[in-house]
Design a protein around this motif. Structure first.
Motif, PDB file in Angstrom:
ATOM      1  N   THR A  27       1.068  -1.163   0.043  1.00  0.00           N
ATOM      2  CA  THR A  27       0.156  -0.114  -0.074  1.00  0.00           C
ATOM      3  C   THR A  27       1.009   1.327   0.140  1.00  0.00           C
ATOM      4  N   ASP A  28       0.553   2.381  -0.165  1.00  0.00           N
ATOM      5  CA  ASP A  28       1.334   4.001  -0.340  1.00  0.00           C
ATOM      6  C   ASP A  28       1.852   4.137   1.634  1.00  0.00           C
ATOM      7  N   THR A  29       0.559   3.136   1.398  1.00  0.00           N
ATOM      8  CA  THR A  29       1.151   3.970   3.732  1.00  0.00           C
ATOM      9  C   THR A  29       1.243   2.740   4.452  1.00  0.00           C
ATOM     10  N   PRO A  30       2.165   1.815   4.555  1.00  0.00           N
ATOM     11  CA  PRO A  30       2.716   1.051   4.824  1.00  0.00           C
ATOM     12  C   PRO A  30       2.465   0.875   6.532  1.00  0.00           C
ATOM     13  N   THR A  31       2.303   0.080   7.515  1.00  0.00           N
ATOM     14  CA  THR A  31       1.994   0.273   9.081  1.00  0.00           C
ATOM     15  C   THR A  31       3.888  -0.709   9.531  1.00  0.00           C
ATOM     16  N   ARG A  32       4.636  -0.133  10.662  1.00  0.00           N
ATOM     17  CA  ARG A  32       5.628  -0.823  11.462  1.00  0.00           C
ATOM     18  C   ARG A  32       5.046  -0.949  12.462  1.00  0.00           C
ATOM     19  N   THR A  33       5.341  -2.061  13.151  1.00  0.00           N
ATOM     20  CA  THR A  33       5.319  -2.470  14.517  1.00  0.00           C
ATOM     21  C   THR A  33       6.406  -2.463  14.802  1.00  0.00           C
ATOM     22  N   ILE A  34       6.846  -1.292  16.193  1.00  0.00           N
ATOM     23  CA  ILE A  34       8.156  -1.776  16.765  1.00  0.00           C
ATOM     24  C   ILE A  34       7.308  -2.834  18.477  1.00  0.00           C
ATOM     25  N   ASN A  35       7.685  -4.077  18.223  1.00  0.00           N
ATOM     26  CA  ASN A  35       7.791  -5.076  18.665  1.00  0.00           C
ATOM     27  C   ASN A  35       8.438  -5.134  20.370  1.00  0.00           C
ATOM     28  N   ALA A  36      10.062  -4.710  19.974  1.00  0.00           N
ATOM     29  CA  ALA A  36      10.811  -4.464  21.340  1.00  0.00           C
ATOM     30  C   ALA A  36      12.168  -4.224  20.604  1.00  0.00           C
ATOM     31  N   ILE A  37      12.279  -3.123  21.916  1.00  0.00           N
ATOM     32  CA  ILE A  37      13.045  -1.948  21.820  1.00  0.00           C
ATOM     33  C   ILE A  37      14.401  -2.207  22.472  1.00  0.00           C
ATOM     34  N   SER A  38      15.659  -2.514  21.873  1.00  0.00           N
ATOM     35  CA  SER A  38      16.745  -2.751  23.380  1.00  0.00           C
ATOM     36  C   SER A  38      17.367  -2.488  23.736  1.00  0.00           C
ATOM     37  N   LYS A  39      17.503  -0.204  23.796  1.00  0.00           N
ATOM     38  CA  LYS A  39      18.020   0.013  24.497  1.00  0.00           C
ATOM     39  C   LYS A  39      17.277   1.862  24.179  1.00  0.00           C
ATOM     40  N   VAL A  40      17.331   2.344  25.608  1.00  0.00           N
ATOM     41  CA  VAL A  40      17.212   3.615  24.921  1.00  0.00           C
ATOM     42  C   VAL A  40      18.002   4.395  25.897  1.00  0.00           C
ATOM     43  N   PHE A  41      18.949   5.414  24.972  1.00  0.00           N
ATOM     44  CA  PHE A  41      19.726   6.216  25.524  1.00  0.00           C
ATOM     45  C   PHE A  41      19.483   7.360  26.044  1.00  0.00           C
ATOM     46  N   GLU A  42      17.842   8.258  25.779  1.00  0.00           N
ATOM     47  CA  GLU A  42      18.294   9.740  26.249  1.00  0.00           C
ATOM     48  C   GLU A  42      16.517   9.824  25.711  1.00  0.00           C
ATOM     49  N   VAL A  43      16.009  10.536  27.276  1.00  0.00           N
ATOM     50  CA  VAL A  43      14.749  11.556  26.789  1.00  0.00           C
ATOM     51  C   VAL A  43      14.965  12.768  26.691  1.00  0.00           C
ATOM     52  N   SER A  44      14.020  13.089  25.721  1.00  0.00           N
ATOM     53  CA  SER A  44      14.356  14.863  26.150  1.00  0.00           C
ATOM     54  C   SER A  44      12.855  15.337  26.063  1.00  0.00           C
ATOM     55  N   ALA A  45      12.928  17.209  26.414  1.00  0.00           N
ATOM     56  CA  ALA A  45      11.275  17.619  26.406  1.00  0.00           C
ATOM     57  C   ALA A  45      12.014  18.289  25.223  1.00  0.00           C
ATOM     58  N   VAL A  46      10.873  18.186  24.465  1.00  0.00           N
ATOM     59  CA  VAL A  46      10.717  18.870  23.479  1.00  0.00           C
ATOM     60  C   VAL A  46       9.718  20.222  22.640  1.00  0.00           C
ATOM     61  N   ASN A  47      10.209  21.135  21.692  1.00  0.00           N
ATOM     62  CA  ASN A  47       9.223  22.336  21.282  1.00  0.00           C
ATOM     63  C   ASN A  47       8.209  21.754  20.814  1.00  0.00           C
ATOM     64  N   GLU A  48       8.118  20.993  19.553  1.00  0.00           N
ATOM     65  CA  GLU A  48       7.581  20.758  18.841  1.00  0.00           C
ATOM     66  C   GLU A  48       6.843  19.186  18.396  1.00  0.00           C
ATOM     67  N   PRO A  49       6.252  18.783  19.324  1.00  0.00           N
ATOM     68  CA  PRO A  49       5.805  17.559  19.419  1.00  0.00           C
ATOM     69  C   PRO A  49       4.994  16.829  18.279  1.00  0.00           C
ATOM     70  N   ALA A  50       5.473  15.529  17.872  1.00  0.00           N
ATOM     71  CA  ALA A  50       4.677  15.336  17.002  1.00  0.00           C
ATOM     72  C   ALA A  50       3.199  14.054  17.256  1.00  0.00           C
ATOM     73  N   TYR A  51       2.671  14.088  17.555  1.00  0.00           N
ATOM     74  CA  TYR A  51       1.751  12.186  17.967  1.00  0.00           C
ATOM     75  C   TYR A  51       0.035  12.770  17.551  1.00  0.00           C
ATOM     76  N   ASP A  52       0.233  11.784  16.455  1.00  0.00           N
ATOM     77  CA  ASP A  52      -1.104  11.745  15.247  1.00  0.00           C
ATOM     78  C   ASP A  52      -0.689  12.949  14.344  1.00  0.00           C
ATOM     79  N   LEU A  53       0.681  13.909  14.490  1.00  0.00           N
ATOM     80  CA  LEU A  53       1.214  14.084  12.759  1.00  0.00           C
ATOM     81  C   LEU A  53       2.562  13.326  13.001  1.00  0.00           C
ATOM     82  N   THR A  54       2.815  14.317  12.074  1.00  0.00           N
ATOM     83  CA  THR A  54       4.333  14.113  10.971  1.00  0.00           C
ATOM     84  C   THR A  54       5.280  13.588  12.351  1.00  0.00           C
ATOM     85  N   ASP A  55       6.078  12.482  12.218  1.00  0.00           N
ATOM     86  CA  ASP A  55       6.986  12.777  13.133  1.00  0.00           C
ATOM     87  C   ASP A  55       8.302  13.200  12.450  1.00  0.00           C
ATOM     88  N   ILE A  56       8.496  13.078  11.205  1.00  0.00           N
ATOM     89  CA  ILE A  56       9.651  13.861  10.844  1.00  0.00           C
ATOM     90  C   ILE A  56       9.257  15.016   9.976  1.00  0.00           C
TER      91      ILE A  56
END
Length: 230
Positions: A156-185
């Motif tokens: 399809t034009d817009t496939p779906t990727r499901t992240i099943n396992a995350i091996s490591k978290v490096f850092e967490v940030s407070a950000v000015n422009e979040p992208a929840y329900d919008l475009t992440d990039i």
């Protein structure tokens, strides 16, 4: 815990942003049992949200599955503003113990963080605390490494990727422009968009190759069955 002996492929390290509806700033309780004499303030919220669909540059949708953090390495996680890793971290989680200035936990919503920041001796911490308290900053983001994922709708034009396992978290940030329900990039980040496009093309190419191999194997089985019956 993740495999610490294996080399981390930097190509697999990604960053995702979320608008945090529960990002809160509060006074920390001092050793005296009040907050007036404490130099610290607390920030809390969800850096990652399960089952939320995020559009990655318009190329694909992405979901973090429940259980994705079950074997994650949280040994050393830093807290920044806008992923400014060249600056002193505002808080840090070391082995996620109670003595660290940041604690991470998994709940029904996702990855929850609680950080104690020094607003008296650190101007950046003070500015961040004020911005969150005023509602000027309402987003969080985290940098992590994916160890297992799955794809649907690659035709399809817009496939779906499901992240099943995350091996490591490096850092967490407070950000000015979040992208929840919008475009992440952001569309302004041309390199990130190109990377997203290339990643999708690689997955589709691999899927096509796997499909061709499966057909060839199936044809051989049919041929052998026919020849075997002669």
């Amino acid at each position: 815990m993740g495999n610490k002996n294996s080399k981390i492929d930097t190509a697999k390290i990604v960053t995702r942003c979320f608008a945090v509806r529960d990002f809160r700033a509060a006074s920390a309780i001092s050793a005296k049992g009040d907050d007036e004499d404490s130099d610290e303030r607390e920030l809390s919220g969800h850096a990652a949200v399960f089952d939320s669909v995020t559009s990655i540059g318009g190329w694909w949708n992405e979901i973090i599955a429940r259980g994705a953090f079950d074997t994650c390495d949280f040994d050393d996680v830093l807290f920044f503003v806008n992923h400014m890793q060249n600056k002193i971290p505002l808080a840090r989680s070391r082995r996620n113990n109670g003595n660290s200035t940041m604690q991470l936990s998994i709940d029904d919503v996702g990855l929850f963080m609680n950080a104690r920041i020094d607003t008296t001796n650190n101007n950046e911490a003070s500015a961040l605390y004020s911005a969150i308290n005023r509602g000027d900053i309402s987003g969080m983001s985290f940098c992590f490494c994916v160890s297992d994922d799955s794809w649907t709708g690659l035709d399809t034009d817009t496939p779906t990727r499901t992240i099943n396992a995350i091996s490591k978290v490096f850092e967490v940030s407070a950000v000015n422009e979040p992208a929840y329900d919008l475009t992440d990039i952001s569309a302004r980040d041309k390199q990130a968009l190109e990377n997203a496009k290339q990643a999708l093309e690689n997955v589709r190419s691999q899927e096509l190759e796997n499909s061709k191999r499966a057909k060839e194997i199936n044809m051989l089985k049919i041929k052998n069955k026919i020849l075997g019956g002669i």
